[in-house]
Design a protein around this motif. Sequence first.
Motif, PDB file in Angstrom:
ATOM      1  N   LEU A 279       7.328  53.534  42.054  1.00 34.96           N
ATOM      2  CA  LEU A 279       7.807  53.335  40.690  1.00 34.96           C
ATOM      3  C   LEU A 279       7.017  52.214  40.041  1.00 34.96           C
ATOM      4  CD1 LEU A 279      11.654  53.493  41.380  1.00 34.96           C
ATOM      5  CD2 LEU A 279      10.078  55.369  40.901  1.00 34.96           C
ATOM      6  N   HIS A 280       6.424  52.513  38.884  1.00 33.57           N
ATOM      7  CA  HIS A 280       5.663  51.516  38.140  1.00 33.57           C
ATOM      8  C   HIS A 280       6.547  50.982  37.020  1.00 33.57           C
ATOM      9  CE1 HIS A 280       1.920  52.376  40.244  1.00 33.57           C
ATOM     10  NE2 HIS A 280       2.280  53.655  40.195  1.00 33.57           N
ATOM     11  N   ALA A 281       6.984  49.749  37.196  1.00 33.87           N
ATOM     12  CA  ALA A 281       7.940  49.162  36.266  1.00 33.87           C
ATOM     13  C   ALA A 281       7.223  48.491  35.107  1.00 33.87           C
ATOM     14  CB  ALA A 281       8.810  48.137  36.990  1.00 33.87           C
ATOM     15  N   SER A 282       7.962  48.320  34.014  1.00 36.02           N
ATOM     16  CA  SER A 282       7.453  47.626  32.835  1.00 36.02           C
ATOM     17  C   SER A 282       8.642  46.965  32.151  1.00 36.02           C
ATOM     18  CB  SER A 282       6.774  48.618  31.885  1.00 36.02           C
ATOM     19  OG  SER A 282       6.459  48.001  30.665  1.00 36.02           O
ATOM     20  N   THR A 283       8.417  45.774  31.640  1.00 28.31           N
ATOM     21  CA  THR A 283       9.514  45.004  31.064  1.00 28.31           C
ATOM     22  C   THR A 283       9.120  44.430  29.712  1.00 28.31           C
ATOM     23  OG1 THR A 283      10.056  44.312  33.317  1.00 28.31           O
ATOM     24  CG2 THR A 283      11.162  43.141  31.532  1.00 28.31           C
ATOM     25  N   SER A 284      10.055  44.431  28.780  1.00 29.19           N
ATOM     26  CA  SER A 284       9.877  43.747  27.501  1.00 29.19           C
ATOM     27  C   SER A 284      10.806  42.541  27.471  1.00 29.19           C
ATOM     28  CB  SER A 284      10.201  44.674  26.330  1.00 29.19           C
ATOM     29  OG  SER A 284       9.290  45.760  26.286  1.00 29.19           O
ATOM     30  N   GLN A 310      11.434  43.562  19.233  1.00 30.07           N
ATOM     31  CA  GLN A 310      10.124  43.405  18.623  1.00 30.07           C
ATOM     32  C   GLN A 310       9.025  43.573  19.671  1.00 30.07           C
ATOM     33  OE1 GLN A 310       9.662  43.164  15.440  1.00 30.07           O
ATOM     34  NE2 GLN A 310       7.435  42.910  15.458  1.00 30.07           N
ATOM     35  N   ALA A 311       9.279  43.018  20.871  1.00 31.50           N
ATOM     36  CA  ALA A 311       8.314  43.171  21.960  1.00 31.50           C
ATOM     37  C   ALA A 311       8.151  44.646  22.317  1.00 31.50           C
ATOM     38  CB  ALA A 311       8.766  42.359  23.177  1.00 31.50           C
ATOM     39  N   LYS A 312       9.249  45.396  22.348  1.00 33.37           N
ATOM     40  CA  LYS A 312       9.166  46.831  22.645  1.00 33.37           C
ATOM     41  C   LYS A 312       8.333  47.558  21.594  1.00 33.37           C
ATOM     42  CE  LYS A 312      13.238  47.950  25.432  1.00 33.37           C
ATOM     43  NZ  LYS A 312      12.445  48.568  26.517  1.00 33.37           N
ATOM     44  N   SER A 313       8.535  47.163  20.346  1.00 36.31           N
ATOM     45  CA  SER A 313       7.811  47.843  19.268  1.00 36.31           C
ATOM     46  C   SER A 313       6.314  47.550  19.313  1.00 36.31           C
ATOM     47  CB  SER A 313       8.385  47.411  17.911  1.00 36.31           C
ATOM     48  OG  SER A 313       8.060  46.065  17.635  1.00 36.31           O
ATOM     49  N   MET A 314       5.921  46.489  20.038  1.00 35.24           N
ATOM     50  CA  MET A 314       4.502  46.125  20.143  1.00 35.24           C
ATOM     51  C   MET A 314       3.804  46.840  21.294  1.00 35.24           C
ATOM     52  SD  MET A 314       4.748  42.033  19.439  1.00 35.24           S
ATOM     53  CE  MET A 314       2.988  41.807  19.707  1.00 35.24           C
ATOM     54  N   GLY A 315       4.517  47.690  21.998  1.00 35.22           N
ATOM     55  CA  GLY A 315       3.872  48.443  23.063  1.00 35.22           C
ATOM     56  C   GLY A 315       4.460  48.225  24.435  1.00 35.22           C
ATOM     57  N   GLY A 317       6.037  45.922  27.815  1.00 38.43           N
ATOM     58  CA  GLY A 317       5.324  45.179  28.843  1.00 38.43           C
ATOM     59  C   GLY A 317       4.807  43.836  28.368  1.00 38.43           C
ATOM     60  N   VAL A 318       5.395  43.277  27.295  1.00 39.72           N
ATOM     61  CA  VAL A 318       4.957  41.992  26.756  1.00 39.72           C
ATOM     62  C   VAL A 318       6.188  41.156  26.433  1.00 39.72           C
ATOM     63  CG1 VAL A 318       2.843  42.935  25.776  1.00 39.72           C
ATOM     64  CG2 VAL A 318       4.922  42.863  24.373  1.00 39.72           C
ATOM     65  N   TYR A 319       5.941  39.869  26.100  1.00 39.31           N
ATOM     66  CA  TYR A 319       7.036  39.049  25.607  1.00 39.31           C
ATOM     67  C   TYR A 319       6.756  38.676  24.161  1.00 39.31           C
ATOM     68  CZ  TYR A 319       4.063  34.902  26.469  1.00 39.31           C
ATOM     69  OH  TYR A 319       3.040  33.983  26.466  1.00 39.31           O
ATOM     70  N   ARG A 320       7.825  38.342  23.454  1.00 33.52           N
ATOM     71  CA  ARG A 320       7.692  37.947  22.063  1.00 33.52           C
ATOM     72  C   ARG A 320       8.731  36.869  21.767  1.00 33.52           C
ATOM     73  NH1 ARG A 320       6.042  40.345  17.032  1.00 33.52           N
ATOM     74  NH2 ARG A 320       5.723  38.482  15.732  1.00 33.52           N
ATOM     75  N   CYS A 321       8.343  35.828  21.081  1.00 36.34           N
ATOM     76  CA  CYS A 321       9.271  34.778  20.673  1.00 36.34           C
ATOM     77  C   CYS A 321       9.869  35.120  19.312  1.00 36.34           C
ATOM     78  CB  CYS A 321       8.555  33.429  20.584  1.00 36.34           C
ATOM     79  SG  CYS A 321       7.971  32.814  22.173  1.00 36.34           S
ATOM     80  N   PHE A 322      11.106  34.721  19.143  1.00 34.28           N
ATOM     81  CA  PHE A 322      11.803  34.997  17.883  1.00 34.28           C
ATOM     82  C   PHE A 322      11.158  34.232  16.732  1.00 34.28           C
ATOM     83  CE2 PHE A 322      15.005  33.883  14.712  1.00 34.28           C
ATOM     84  CZ  PHE A 322      15.515  35.125  14.404  1.00 34.28           C
ATOM     85  N   ASP A 323      11.085  34.903  15.574  1.00 38.12           N
ATOM     86  CA  ASP A 323      10.685  34.190  14.354  1.00 38.12           C
ATOM     87  C   ASP A 323      11.388  34.821  13.164  1.00 38.12           C
ATOM     88  OD1 ASP A 323       9.045  36.284  13.043  1.00 38.12           O
ATOM     89  OD2 ASP A 323       7.708  35.977  14.753  1.00 38.12           O
TER      90      ASP A 323
END
Length: 594
Positions: A279-284, A310-315, A317-323
Motif C-alpha cells: 500500500l502506497h500511502a499519501s497524506t495531506s 487546501q493542501a488536498k486541493s494542491m495535489g 501529499g503536502v502540507y499547507r499553513c493556514f492563511d
Amino acid sequence: GRPMQADGRIVGFVTSYTDITENKAREAALAEKNELLQTLADNLPCGVSIFDKDLHLVLMNDEAIRLLGFTRALVDQRPHFADLARFNAERGEYGAVDVERFVAELTAKARNPTPHHMERVRPNGVVIDLVGAPIPHGGFVTIYSDVTEQRQAAQAIERLAHHDTLTGLANRYTLEARLDQLVADARRHGRRLAVLFLDMDNFKGINDSLGHGVGDEFLRITAQRLRETVRENDIVARLGGDEFVVVLPEVHQPEHALRVASKLLDRLSQPIELSEHTLHASTSIGICFYPQDGQDRGSLMQSADIAMYQAKSMGKGVYRCFDATMMEVAARRAKLERALKQAVAQQAFAVHYQPLLDGRSGQVLGLEALIRWEHSAGQWIAPLDFIPLAEELGLINQIGEWVLHTACAALAGWHRQGLNHLTLSVNLSAVQLRNPQLPAQIAQVLQTHTLPAGALTLEVTESVAMQDPLASVQRLAQIRALGVRLAMDDFGTGYSSLAYLQRLPLDYLKLDRTFVRDLETNPNDAAICTATIGLAHHLGLAVVAEGVETPGQRDFLAGLACDMCQGYLFSRPLSHSAATQWLLAAADTDRTAH
C-alpha cells in the motif's frame, strides 16, 4: 462416683446421678442449627464468613474459601482471626508488609468491628467486594462477592471514553479536553503551539478495493508511525475515519512545526506491506498556530482543517499553513447559514423513521425519528452537517420542537391504526438539553397528541450528556419524572464517566454502529460489545444495537441477550408513508405467523 472408706479400708462407694437429657437435646438442636446454617451458607451465591466474639472462625462457606484461596482443611480447624490474617500476610496477599505488625493492627480492628464496605484485589487478579457488619452479641459477619468481571468490563468501557478503539490513540473528546488545557497554558505563559490536521489521501480507495479489514490495519500502522515520529509529550489523536491530529505543545519557531510536518509526510509516504499487498500511502496536512490562527480550540481546529483541505486541493501529499486567503470556506458556510435559516422558517425538513426490533423475537417494538434536510432538489444534507450549525445559530430548539411534534403526530396515527404497542425515539441536542422549558414542551406535545409518556424515548449522546454532567442529571431527571424513557446514544464513542453514567436516569444504552460493524471479524469489537451489554444489564439498563446489517451480527447480539436492534438488515430509514406501509406489512406477517 467415689469409694467409701472406714479405718483405711474401702467399704463401699457413692454414685451421684444427674439428668442431662435437656443438655443433650440442646446440644443436638445446636448441632442441627449449625448444620442447617452451614448448608444455607454453602448454597448462597456469594461467600460468607462468621467470627465469634473471641475472633474464632465459626463458619465459612465454600464460595468464600474459593474466593479467598483457603482450604477446607484450614477452615475446619476453626482458626483464630489472627492466624488467618498471618497466613494471608505470609503468602503476600497484602503486599510487602511487616507481617506481625500488620496482623496485630488487623486483629485490633477486628476486636472492635464496625460496618464496612471495601474492595480487595488479590495477587491472582480476583477482585472481591467485601461487606462486613458486627454481630449484636459479639463477633462479625462478612459477605464476599466476586466482581472481577464487572471491574474488567468497567475498565474496558472507561478506556473507550479516552482512547480510539481501533488505534489506541487519544479520541476526539480526549483531544478536545487536552487542547483546551494547552491553549489556556499557552495564553497564561505567552507560548506558541501548533495544530496539525492530517487526512490520508487514498484511504477510501484502500477500503473500497481491499475491504475494511485491510483498511483498519492500514489505520493502525499509520497511527503507530505517527506516534513514533513525534515527541513523547506531543498529542496524537484520531478524530475518526482517516483523520488524525497532532498537537505540538511548545513551538518556539514556526520552522519546528514545518520540520515535524515534513518528517510525518516522509514517514507516512513509506509503503505498507499488508495482506500480500503493498500500500502506497499519501497524506495531506494542514497546520495552524496559536495565537495568530485561532484563540481557542474550536478556531484552531477549524483553521487546521481549512488548511488541510487546501493542501488536498494542491495535489495531496503536502502540507499547507493556514492563511487568510483560505476564508473562502467561511463564505460557503455563510451561504449554508442563510439556507438553513430559510429552511427553519419554512419548516423545509422531513422526518424519516427506522424500525427498532426485539433482539430475540424480531417483533417490531418502535421506531427512531431521524431528521432530513433536502437543501435543493435531490441534495440531501446529513444531520451531522447542519445540526451543529443550527446549534450555533440558535435554531435548534425550533427544529427540535418541530421534529418532536411531527414524530409524535406520526406515532399517534399508527396507534389509531391498531399499532398501539409501538414506541418512538427522538434525539435531543446539547442546546435542547440545556433549555429549562424542555420538560414542559415534552409534556405539552404528549398531551396534544394524547400519547402515553412511556411511548416516547428521548436520546442523548455521551458527548451531550457529559458537557455539563450535573445539569444533565437534573434535566434528565425532570424528563424522566414525566414517564418518558431515556437512552444514551452512540455509547462508547464519547467521553463518559461511569460515575455519572450510574447517576443518569437512563433506561437504555445504544451500542454505537462502529462496534457492531466488525464484531464478526474483529475480536476487539466483539469483546467491547460483550462488555458493554454485560455492564448495561448489570446497571439495569436495556441495550439497543445500532447498525445491524448482517444475520451474523444479529445472531451474535441475540446470543448476548441484546434487547433491541436496528439497522439496514431490517430496514433503512423510511419516509412517513413508506414507514406506514412497512409497519402494516410487518403486522400482517406477524398475525399470519401466529
